[in-house]
Design an enzyme around this catalytic site. Structure first.
Site, short mmCIF file in Angstrom:
data_model
loop_
_atom_site.label_atom_id
_atom_site.label_comp_id
_atom_site.label_asym_id
_atom_site.label_seq_id
_atom_site.Cartn_x
_atom_site.Cartn_y
_atom_site.Cartn_z
N ASP A 1 8.53 1.46 13.29
CA ASP A 1 9.40 2.31 14.10
C ASP A 1 8.64 3.54 14.57
O ASP A 1 8.82 4.01 15.70
CB ASP A 1 10.64 2.73 13.32
CG ASP A 1 11.67 1.62 13.23
OD1 ASP A 1 11.46 0.56 13.86
OD2 ASP A 1 12.68 1.79 12.53
N ASP B 1 8.74 -1.18 7.74
CA ASP B 1 9.89 -0.75 8.54
C ASP B 1 9.62 0.62 9.14
O ASP B 1 9.82 0.86 10.34
CB ASP B 1 11.13 -0.72 7.64
CG ASP B 1 12.43 -0.63 8.44
OD1 ASP B 1 12.38 -0.58 9.68
OD2 ASP B 1 13.50 -0.61 7.80
N ASP C 1 1.38 7.74 3.32
CA ASP C 1 1.46 9.04 3.98
C ASP C 1 0.29 9.26 4.93
O ASP C 1 0.46 9.74 6.06
CB ASP C 1 1.57 10.18 2.96
CG ASP C 1 0.68 9.99 1.74
OD1 ASP C 1 -0.04 8.97 1.69
OD2 ASP C 1 0.72 10.85 0.85
N LYS D 1 1.06 2.57 -1.75
CA LYS D 1 1.13 3.86 -2.45
C LYS D 1 0.63 3.62 -3.88
O LYS D 1 1.30 3.90 -4.88
CB LYS D 1 2.55 4.41 -2.43
CG LYS D 1 2.65 5.88 -2.86
CD LYS D 1 1.91 6.82 -1.93
CE LYS D 1 2.16 8.28 -2.36
NZ LYS D 1 1.28 9.21 -1.62
N TYR E 1 14.34 -3.41 -0.43
CA TYR E 1 15.57 -3.80 0.27
C TYR E 1 16.33 -4.91 -0.46
O TYR E 1 17.53 -5.07 -0.29
CB TYR E 1 15.27 -4.24 1.70
CG TYR E 1 14.80 -3.13 2.61
CD1 TYR E 1 14.85 -1.80 2.22
CD2 TYR E 1 14.29 -3.41 3.87
CE1 TYR E 1 14.42 -0.79 3.06
CE2 TYR E 1 13.85 -2.40 4.72
CZ TYR E 1 13.91 -1.10 4.30
OH TYR E 1 13.48 -0.09 5.13
#
Length: 361
Positions: A252, A248, A224, A192, A141
Site C-alpha cells: 500500500d 500488506d 522499518d 523484523k 491475520y
C-alpha cells in the site's frame, strides 16, 4: 477446475471498476481469443445484505471450481459496527483466500512516467518496477489465539498471534526466488528478525533457500528500514518477499510511487494454478456511484489474470500497452489528474482502454 472466470463485484466502487474490467474479458471472448465462461456471485457487504453472510456457500463453491476470480473490493462504513469479525465483509475475503489456499500475493508497482503525479521526484522514480511477494496464508491475520477480553484489572485486552511454519516460508520463498531469476536477479527479504521470533525463523529459512539460487543476490532489511528505503530509494528494489502484514503495509505504501493506489493490481495464487485478481485499493464508499473511481488497477488485474491463470502473456502485454497509450494521450480519472485537463469518468476510461486494446489484438 472449470474454464470459468468468477466475477465478484463486491462493495462501494467495486461494481463500477469491475464493469470496466469485464469489458476486456468480453472483448477477448468476442474475438475468440479466450473461451472462458463468465459467472457472477456475491461477497462482502453486498452478500451480508442479501443472505446475511460475507461469503455465501454458493459463492465459495463457485470459486473453488473456477480457474480465475476477479474481485472488486469489500467493506465500508455501513458494516463497521459489526462486532463479530466473522460476520464482517473483510472476513469473506480472508475466508476465500484461506479456503482456496492462496498462499502467494503478487503486487507489481510500476512508475508510469506519463503520469508524473507522484509526490516523489521523478528522477528517483525512473525505471521503478517492483514486485512485492507477500505470504498470504499464515501470519498475524490468521494466527490463533486472537480476541478481546477483560484482564484481571477489568480492562479490555486485545491480542493476536503471528504464526508461520517452515513449509509456508519455504513455499513463498521459492516463488520469490523464481521471480527474481526471471527479472534482475536480486531479492530483498523483509522481516523484523531483531525482535520477533517468527521473523528470526523467516530470515533463517530464506537464507537457507538462497543456497539453491546462487545467481540471485539476496539482501535482508528490517521492516522499518525497508519502508523508509521504499520511498527514499525505490530503485534499489526489484523483488521483495515478506510476510502477510508487512507485505500488506509495504504494497500500500508503494502506491505513492505511482501517484495513486488506483494504479496497483494484485494477484493471489495457489499451487494448482487458480488465481484471485483484485485491485489493491479498497471499496472507497465515499466516491461510490459517482463515476470518478479509477478502473486501471482492476483492468491491470485482468492483465495479471491473463498472464498467470489463463496463460496468455502476449494478451497481457497488449493490455498493458493499451493502458500506457491512453495515459500518453493525457486522459485521467480524478485521482491521477493533476493538470485539470482531459478528465474522464470511470466508464470513459474503460472505453478508451478498450479502444486501444482492440487496435492491438
Amino acid at each position: 477446475m472449470k474454464n470459468e472466470i468468477l466475477i465478484l463485484p463486491g462493495d462501494g466502487i467495486g461494481p463500477e471498476v469491475i464493469n470496466e474490467a469485464v469489458k476486456v474479458i468480453q472483448l477477448l471472448k468476442k474475438k475468440k481469443l479466450i473461451n472462458s465462461v463468465i459467472r457472477y456471485a456475491k461477497i462482502g457487504g453486498n452478500a451480508i445484505e442479501k443472505v446475511g453472510l460475507p461469503l455465501p456457500t454458493d459463492t465459495l463453491k463457485a470459486a473453488k471450481s473456477s480457474r480465475a476470480i476477479l474481485l472488486g473490493a469489500v467493506g465500508g462504513k455501513k458494516w463497521d459496527n459489526i462486532k463479530d469479525f466473522k460476520k464482517r465483509p473483510e472476513y469473506g475475503l480472508l475466508k476465500l483466500r484461506k479456503s482456496l489456499k492462496f498462499f502467494a500475493n503478487l503486487r507489481n508497482t510500476i512508475f508510469y512516467p506519463q503520469l508524473l503525479s507522484s509526490s516523489i521526484k521523478s528522477e528517483i522514480l525512473s525505471n521503478v518496477n517492483i514486485m512485492i511477494v507477500r505470504e498470504l496464508s499464515q501470519g498475524i491475520y490468521f494466527g490463533k489465539p486472537r480476541g478481546v477480553v477483560y484482564n484481571e484489572y477489568f480492562l479490555r485486552y486485545g491480542f493476536n498471534s503471528s504464526n508461520l511454519d517452515e513449509k509456508a516460508i519455504r513455499r513463498i520463498g521459492i516463488i520469490a526466488f523464481e521471480l527474481a531469476k526471471k527479472r534482475k536477479k536480486q531479492l530483498c527479504s523483509v522481516d523484523k528478525a531483531n525482535v520477533i521470533e517468527v521473523s528470526m525463523l523467516w530470515r533463517k529459512i530464506i537464507t537457507e533457500l538462497s543456497n539453491s539460487y546462487p545467481d540471485v543476490r539476496v539482501t535482508h532489511l528490517y521492516i522499518d528500514n525497508a519502508a523508509m528505503q521504499l520511498i527514499l530509494s525505490p530503485n534499489i528494489f526489484d523483488v521483495i518477499v515478506t510476510g502477510n502484514m508487512f507485505g500488506d503495509i509495504l504494497s500500500d505504501e508503494a502506491a505513492n510511487l505511482t501517484g495513486s493506489i488506483g494504479m496497483l493490481p494484485s494477484a493471489s495464487i495457489n499451487s494448482i494454478g487458480q488465481g484471485l485478481f483484485e485491485p489493491c485499493h479498497g471499496s472507497a464508499p465515499d466516491i461510490a456511484n459517482k463515476g470518478v473511481a479509477n478502473p486501471i488497477a482492476t483492468i491491470l488485474s485482468v492483465s495479471m489474470m491473463l498472464h498467470y491463470s489463463l496463460q496468455k502473456p502476449l494478451l497481457s502485454k497488449f493490455l498493458n500497452v493499451a493502458i500506457i497509450n491512453v495515459l500518453k494521450k493525457g486522459f485521467r480519472t480524478a485521482d491521477i489528474n493533476y493538470t485539470g485537463k482531459n478528465l474522464v469518468s470511470t466508464k470513459e476510461m474503460g472505453n478508451l482502454i478498450i479502444e486501444e486494446f482492440e487496435k492491438l489484438i
